[in-house]
Design an enzyme around this catalytic site. Structure first.
Site, short mmCIF file in Angstrom:
data_model
loop_
_atom_site.label_atom_id
_atom_site.label_comp_id
_atom_site.label_asym_id
_atom_site.label_seq_id
_atom_site.Cartn_x
_atom_site.Cartn_y
_atom_site.Cartn_z
CB SER A 124 46.13 29.59 46.38
OG SER A 124 45.71 29.96 47.66
CG ASP A 180 44.58 37.26 47.28
OD1 ASP A 180 43.73 36.80 48.07
OD2 ASP A 180 45.35 36.54 46.63
CG HIS A 213 42.78 33.95 46.45
ND1 HIS A 213 44.11 34.12 46.74
CD2 HIS A 213 42.54 32.61 46.57
CE1 HIS A 213 44.66 32.94 47.02
NE2 HIS A 213 43.72 32.01 46.91
#
EC number: 3.1.2.-
Length: 239
Positions: A124, A180, A213
């Site tokens: 991320s 995601d 995610h």
């Protein structure tokens, strides 16, 4: 100011280093299990793993409250347009974190590790920082990886690439889940395309169906193969 990184030292002669940066609101401790899992399986025994900790900074999407972050984020989510995401990015924070990542690389070089045996990566925010730092870095690294991430300052990143483009031929591995809802899959795909447009010659982009995610075993297995390719064992046997 950041807390000291979590470090998992090499079990054999230290010949390579992997720096793995966490995402927003997390800490280096959140990813240490990755190294421990490889240790249990007898993998990457020549590698020292470094898991840095982001500083506590005010985060706009967190109502301005402080949390661990490599840079401020003003907008987030599945409905965010890629071009909109580029606007108002925290350039100062991004550059400050890049300098920190570069200092970690230099520390390893000062210990005798060649930059070609150093891999920079993350998840991320940490992946986005690794992608940016790798593309704009002064040292030719062994590899760069980013999980569930995106290209930072994509409208001006060219301005930060050194003239000799040290990492033009460096392998880059980008991976993203199709479901995601924090960093849309399209962001990862577009970022991989942009990386190639910038001139990177070895970019891999993998998609993972139904993955949100987060990371999953198949993705980590692919990362494992990537690391084995870019920093193969020097002393015989498994890295």
């Amino acid at each position: 100011m950041s807390r000291a990184p979590f470090i998992v030292p090499a079990l054999k002669k230290h010949t390579a280093t992997v720096i793995m940066a966490h995402g927003l609101g997390d800490s280096g401790a959140g990813w240490v299990s990755l190294a421990h899992n490889w240790r249990r399986r007898g993998l990457f025994e020549e590698v020292t793993f470094i898991f840095p900790n982001a500083p506590m900074i005010p985060i706009t999407v967190n109502f301005g409250m402080s949390m661990p972050g490599w840079y401020d984020i003003t907008k987030l989510g599945r409905d965010l347009d890629f071009q909109e995401a580029v606007k108002n990015q925290d350039e100062a924070g991004i550059l400050k974190s890049r300098d920190y990542f570069n200092s970690l690389i230099k520390e390893q070089m000062d210990q005798g590790i060649k930059p070609s045996r150093i891999v920079l990566g993350g998840f991320s925010q940490g992946g986005a920082m690794s992608l940016f730092s790798g593309i704009t870095g002064q040292e030719k690294l062994g590899g760069v990886f980013g999980l569930s991430c995106y290209m930072l300052l994509s409208d001006r990143i060219k301005n930060y690439i050194p003239e000799n483009f040290p990492n033009k031929k460096t392998p880059f591995f980008l991976a993203h889940g199709t479901e995601d809802d924090i960093v849309p899959h399209e962001f990862g795909k577009r970022s991989a395309e942009m990386a190639k447009e910038l001139g990177l010659e070895d970019v891999t982009f993998n998609s993972y169906k139904y993955l949100s995610h987060s990371a999953d075993p198949v993705e980590i297995e692919d990362l494992e193969k990537f690391l084995d390719r870019v920093i193969p064992a020097e002393n015989g046997g498994s890295l």
